[in-house]
Design a protein around this motif. Structure first.
Motif, PDB file in Angstrom:
ATOM      1  N   PHE A  27      49.701  -6.240  -1.401  1.00  0.00           N
ATOM      2  CA  PHE A  27      48.330  -5.780  -1.591  1.00  0.00           C
ATOM      3  C   PHE A  27      48.282  -4.264  -1.429  1.00  0.00           C
ATOM      4  O   PHE A  27      49.048  -3.702  -0.639  1.00  0.00           O
ATOM      5  CB  PHE A  27      47.405  -6.448  -0.570  1.00  0.00           C
ATOM      6  N   THR A  40      51.457  -6.012  -7.566  1.00  0.00           N
ATOM      7  CA  THR A  40      50.448  -5.589  -6.580  1.00  0.00           C
ATOM      8  C   THR A  40      49.083  -6.168  -6.915  1.00  0.00           C
ATOM      9  O   THR A  40      48.784  -6.432  -8.089  1.00  0.00           O
ATOM     10  CB  THR A  40      50.321  -4.055  -6.533  1.00  0.00           C
ATOM     11  N   GLN A  41      48.279  -6.334  -5.887  1.00  0.00           N
ATOM     12  CA  GLN A  41      46.891  -6.746  -6.074  1.00  0.00           C
ATOM     13  C   GLN A  41      46.008  -5.867  -5.205  1.00  0.00           C
ATOM     14  O   GLN A  41      46.356  -5.546  -4.060  1.00  0.00           O
ATOM     15  CB  GLN A  41      46.730  -8.220  -5.671  1.00  0.00           C
ATOM     16  N   VAL A  92      43.281  -4.884  -2.706  1.00  0.00           N
ATOM     17  CA  VAL A  92      42.650  -5.573  -1.569  1.00  0.00           C
ATOM     18  C   VAL A  92      41.187  -5.887  -1.881  1.00  0.00           C
ATOM     19  O   VAL A  92      40.690  -6.976  -1.588  1.00  0.00           O
ATOM     20  CB  VAL A  92      42.762  -4.693  -0.300  1.00  0.00           C
ATOM     21  N   VAL A 127      40.360  -9.157  -3.683  1.00  0.00           N
ATOM     22  CA  VAL A 127      40.661 -10.449  -3.064  1.00  0.00           C
ATOM     23  C   VAL A 127      39.351 -11.116  -2.653  1.00  0.00           C
ATOM     24  O   VAL A 127      38.466 -10.471  -2.097  1.00  0.00           O
ATOM     25  CB  VAL A 127      41.578 -10.251  -1.832  1.00  0.00           C
ATOM     26  N   PHE A 135      44.990 -13.158   4.954  1.00  0.00           N
ATOM     27  CA  PHE A 135      46.075 -12.211   4.688  1.00  0.00           C
ATOM     28  C   PHE A 135      47.300 -12.526   5.549  1.00  0.00           C
ATOM     29  O   PHE A 135      48.205 -11.706   5.668  1.00  0.00           O
ATOM     30  CB  PHE A 135      45.610 -10.779   4.936  1.00  0.00           C
ATOM     31  N   VAL A 181      50.437  -5.093   3.183  1.00  0.00           N
ATOM     32  CA  VAL A 181      49.404  -4.242   2.593  1.00  0.00           C
ATOM     33  C   VAL A 181      49.881  -2.795   2.669  1.00  0.00           C
ATOM     34  O   VAL A 181      50.335  -2.350   3.729  1.00  0.00           O
ATOM     35  CB  VAL A 181      48.071  -4.373   3.373  1.00  0.00           C
TER      36      VAL A 181
END
Ligand SMILES: [Zn+2]
Ligand SMILES: [Zn+2]
Length: 341
Positions: free
Chosen positions: A203, A225-226, A228, A231, A237, A242
């Protein structure tokens, strides 16, 4: 290294003016800190690439990052690494500095005399950018962010394995890890180094995201990657990693991660007191600048007759070089020395 400088009788090719480093025969500035007609830019970090100038010239590999920093409407011309361009009375070219994507040393030649402005640089391999190229010159303007003998880096793959072990250990007990790092360069380098060891998604904080995309567009292989912020609320998590800029530390943004450990990836983590004082659980020594041995090695490799030192521990490095018989002096500039590296 010769003690005498063969171009002594000439005015210096580059001087410091209130606007920044200035090359009079070429009539341009380098990494100017105030708006100017024409600025040559070594790389996209904030203390080197500043907005408001009429036109810019940089290395082509850094064009995307420069536009992100200077604005989509900025006039940014580019050269391939090694490509030469005549500007008034001088010839300029950009050469890889190994610091971040598109970072360059700038070579300036005038009537047989060659100056190189290093910008920020490192010699350690980095999968996110072209490797540092040694450029011979008469005068070398070097950075000195980590210009003290205590700063020596471990091999990057060992640091990457260490980061992964830390993530794995926390993952095994359902804890998240938040790794703080400089948003431009360090974050992408970590994602690229980890991509050699795992394919687990990570993240990222919003401040990193567009820069991560910039690297992907340049073809650099990174972990998936995502964001944050994308989400869904209430998602756990637990066991996640992160990446975030140091400024996010201690903010309410951190609450969503539940139980977590923090780490900081930076050259400054070489000094243990820095980690404790700033309250990180773990410090990973990883820098995008040359360490002390590589600063000395690079100065020698350029075979420069004269060395001007800027950016960081200018006095200690210049002093040490003079003791070794090198014609060296500090060059006062407002470059910040990258406290976040
Ligand atoms: Zn930099
Ligand atoms: Zn810098």
């Amino acid at each position: 290294m010769s003690a005498s400088y063969p171009f002594q009788e000439r005015p210096p090719l580059i001087t410091v003016t209130p606007q920044g480093l200035y090359c009079a025969p070429g009539d341009f500035h380098i990494d100017s800190w105030r708006p100017v007609e024409r600025a040559l830019i070594t790389h996209a970090h904030g203390d080197h690439a500043r907005g408001g100038s009429r036109r810019y010239l940089g290395a082509r590999a850094g064009k995307g990052l420069l536009h992100r920093r200077l604005g989509a409407d900025s006039v940014i011309d580019t050269l391939e690494y090694g490509e030469r361009l005549a500007i008034n009375d001088v010839t300029v070219s950009f050469h890889p500095a190994g610091h971040v994507l598109g970072s360059a040393q700038i070579r300036i030649e005038h009537k047989g005399e060659v100056w190189v402005v290093s910008g920020d640089y490192k010699r350690a391999p980095d999968p996110t950018c072209a490797p540092f190229e040694v450029v011979r010159c008469n005068t070398f303007i070097t950075e000195a962010t980590f210009g003290l003998p205590i700063y020596r880096w471990d091999d990057t793959p060992l640091v990457a394995e260490d980061i992964l072990r830390w993530w794995d250990a926390n993952r095994a007990v359902g804890r998240a890890v938040v790794l703080f790092c400089y948003a431009l360069g360090k974050a992408q380098r970590i994602l690229a180094e980890l991509a050699r060891l795992t394919d687990r998604p990570t993240f990222v904080h919003g401040a990193l995201n567009s820069l991560v995309e910039c690297y992907r567009e340049a073809g650099v292989k990174l972990l998936p990657t995502q964001l944050v912020s994308e989400v869904e609320k209430g998602t756990s998590f637990a066991g996640a990693m992160v990446l975030a800029p140091p400024s996010a530390g201690g903010s309410t943004w951190m609450r969503r991660f539940g139980e977590y450990e923090t780490g900081f990836a930076s050259g400054w983590m070489r000094v243990r007191g820095n980690r404790r004082r700033r309250g990180f659980d773990r410090g990973f020594v990883l820098s995008d600048h040359a360490d002390w041995p590589d600063l000395l090695r690079t100065v020698a490799d350029t075979r420069a007759e004269r060395v001007l030192v800027t950016h960081g521990y200018t006095d200690p490095l210049a002093h040490y070089l003079r003791e070794q018989g090198v014609d060296a002096a500090p060059l006062a500039t407002p470059f910040e020395g990258e406290a976040e590296d």
